[in-house]
Scaffold this active site. Structure first.
Site, mmCIF file in Angstrom:
data_model
loop_
_atom_site.group_PDB
_atom_site.id
_atom_site.type_symbol
_atom_site.label_atom_id
_atom_site.label_comp_id
_atom_site.label_asym_id
_atom_site.label_seq_id
_atom_site.Cartn_x
_atom_site.Cartn_y
_atom_site.Cartn_z
ATOM 1 N N CYS A 173 2.322 0.930 -8.614
ATOM 2 C CA CYS A 173 3.585 1.443 -7.907
ATOM 3 C C CYS A 173 4.632 1.653 -9.045
ATOM 4 C CB CYS A 173 3.491 0.949 -6.870
ATOM 5 S SG CYS A 173 3.911 -0.736 -6.666
ATOM 6 N N GLU A 227 4.174 10.196 -5.497
ATOM 7 C CA GLU A 227 3.715 8.971 -6.261
ATOM 8 C C GLU A 227 2.561 9.533 -7.057
ATOM 9 O OE1 GLU A 227 3.037 4.221 -6.229
ATOM 10 O OE2 GLU A 227 2.454 5.509 -4.349
ATOM 11 N N GLY A 253 0.892 -1.209 0.032
ATOM 12 C CA GLY A 253 0.094 0.021 0.088
ATOM 13 C C GLY A 253 0.856 1.204 0.077
ATOM 14 N N SER A 254 0.514 2.410 0.701
ATOM 15 C CA SER A 254 0.971 3.589 0.396
ATOM 16 C C SER A 254 2.100 3.699 1.537
ATOM 17 C CB SER A 254 0.066 4.657 0.852
ATOM 18 O OG SER A 254 -0.311 4.699 2.145
ATOM 19 N N GLU A 267 5.546 -3.745 0.762
ATOM 20 C CA GLU A 267 5.638 -3.214 -0.541
ATOM 21 C C GLU A 267 4.939 -2.217 -0.865
ATOM 22 O OE1 GLU A 267 7.575 -4.802 -2.631
ATOM 23 O OE2 GLU A 267 8.039 -6.704 -1.561
ATOM 24 N N LEU A 268 5.684 -0.771 -1.067
ATOM 25 C CA LEU A 268 5.300 0.411 -0.822
ATOM 26 C C LEU A 268 5.050 1.097 -2.364
ATOM 27 C CD1 LEU A 268 6.573 1.300 2.425
ATOM 28 C CD2 LEU A 268 4.389 0.329 2.033
#
Length: 478
Positions: free
Chosen positions: A286, A380, A232-233, A252-253
């Site tokens: 992402c 992002e 996520g963020s 996992e960003l």
């Protein structure tokens, strides 16, 4: 066309449960309620964690072939329900149907890979007699399941990013509790429905629990859980890590991935791949191409080629076969990115294509001349916007890629092997993709980032390593 049910359950300790219908999930294109599902309360989450604890020992005792067969069953059932799964993505995520079908294919790939890896959990024999005091000793080690795991998955790949947690956990023998994104819970619920068909899984092996963020702290803080895997963020991910206590954490960003196009690149190939990487599923990935750094000798011609192509992309209803740009996940997110675009233009950037926004529909947007302190450069974007810049020196291009707080993946288009090796050595990212875009991923490769992009690696075999611990055995011959 496939239809969805009006109401879906959650899955608690392997079983469908319908305590309420409190979560309304919308069709992201029409904005209308598409279905309802249950929301897990803290009591339900606590019960699920207790079930995972009870299941830890019997899960660890499952034979390799039994875990393989569970995963193979999932592969078969997902293939049979292919159209239903793709349609669910169209509805709950607003994903164009071609992208949705691609994600279902990857879901099947991920479970197939896991079914194979379930029988490849190897260890190693190690000589210990490296000095006189260890003569007669030998060692060996194996990997054992870490125990109950907590998974939190995001809205943008409701099937495959959940699969990258669920499938390795089953292959390794770890029970789990999963919180899917409240905006897109259906993919994980359908996976729960398929797993519930597998009687070999012990009670408590899995729970799929849509939950409000305010009541979901147990997914992070409960000490009975031995691993937290979050996608996520960055803001949320690092906050969760700080609250996770002693458990292992995999994050996992986000990213604002860059692609370099060198003077010797095949421009037609680079064009097609950058259009895909920058705008597929409305840029909500992402590793979507956000920054394109182009050699000055080809900058003008490539910029013009790209602008022309971007203007031709078809936006609209994701259920229509010719749609390439569907809605963003919400009007709020579209307006957020629209604000960044407008701010960049006001600050001197030039709009080459797009820029318009209506509701959740943001046009495919192309910018040049952005300053490096603009949000559209530093943050992002997570939407259909790409920014262009030019370079003259290869080392300078690499430095521009690294000029980011993120470091997930990067793409380079060049025919020079020396530049490829320079990039592999010098780019501070988790992966370098040559003659393709940062967005490229195969589901068996190690995937993850550095800096604010996260910790650890996914990809089935690599996720299994995080979901296991090494247990050593020392033997003395007497």
């Amino acid at each position: 066309m496939t239809k969805l049910k009006d109401v879906y359950p959650l899955y608690l300790n392997n079983k469908a449960v319908q305590p309420n219908t409190d979560l309304a999930v919308t069709d992201k294109f029409t904005g209308e309620i598409a279905f309802r599902t249950a929301l897990a309360t803290p009591d339900v989450i606590d019960e699920a964690i207790a079930g995972a604890v009870r299941a830890a020992e019997p899960m660890a005792r499952l034979a390799s072939f039994e875990k393989r067969d569970v995963l193979a069953h999932c592969v078969k059932r997902f293939a049979e329900r292919f159209d239903e799964l793709a349609y669910s993505l169209c509805v709950e995520a607003g994903k164009p149907i071609a992208d949705a079908e691609g994600e279902v294919t990857r879901l099947i790939d991920t479970f197939r890979i896991a079914s194979e890896e379930a029988t490849r959990n190897y260890g190693e024999v190690q000589p210990l007699d490296i000095s006189a005091r260890a003569k007669g000793y030998m060692g060996m080690w194996k990997r054992v399941p870490i125990g109950p795991c907590s998974f939190i998955s995001p809205f943008n790949f409701p099937l495959n990013l959940a699969a990258h947690k669920i499938a390795p956990a089953i292959a390794m023998g770890c029970p789990f509790v999963m919180k899917p994104a409240s905006l897109t819970p259906l993919g994980a619920i359908i996976m729960g429905e398929v797993l519930a068909e597998c009687d070999i899984l012990p009670d408590g092996a899995f729970s799929i629990l849509p939950a409000a963020r305010a009541g979901a702290d147990l997914f992070t803080t409960d000490e009975r859980l031995k691993l937290l895997s979050f996608t996520g963020s960055p803001g949320v991910g690092w906050e969760l890590k700080a609250k996770a206590g002693k458990k292992k954490v995999v994050l996992e960003l986000g990213g604002n991935a860059a692609v370099i196009v060198d003077a010797d690149a095949d421009l037609d190939h680079a064009l097609a791949r950058i259009v895909f990487g920058g705008y597929y599923q409305s840029g909500q990935s992402c590793i979507h191409v956000q920054r394109v750094i182009i050699h000055e000798n080809i900058y003008e011609i490539f910029r013009n080629m790209l602008a022309k192509k971007v203007k031709m992309l078809i936006s609209g209803d994701p259920k229509k076969r010719d749609t390439f740009i569907g809605p963003m996940i919400s009007a709020k997110e579209a307006q957020r990115l629209k604000g960044w675009i407008d701010s960049a233009v006001a600050g001197g950037a030039k709009l080459l294509a797009g820029g318009g926004c209506e509701g959740a529909m943001l046009e495919a947007t192309l910018l040049e001349g952005c300053n490096r302190d603009m949000e559209v450069y530093t943050e992002e974007a997570f939407g259909p916007v790409v920014i262009l810049s030019k370079f003259s020196d290869w080392q300078g291009a690499l430095e521009e890629v690294n000029d980011s707080k993120f470091g997930l993946q990067a793409g380079i288009f060049t025919r020079d092997i020396h530049k490829v090796l320079d990039a592999w050595d010098g780019l501070d990212v988790g992966g370098v993709v040559v003659n393709d875009v940062s967005s490229y991923r195969v589901d068996n490769m190690p995937y993850g980032g550095v800096k604010d992009s996260g910790l650890g690696r996914e990809g089935v075999r690599f996720a299994m390593e995080d979901m296991s611990e090494i247990r050593n055995l020392v033997i003395r011959r007497v």
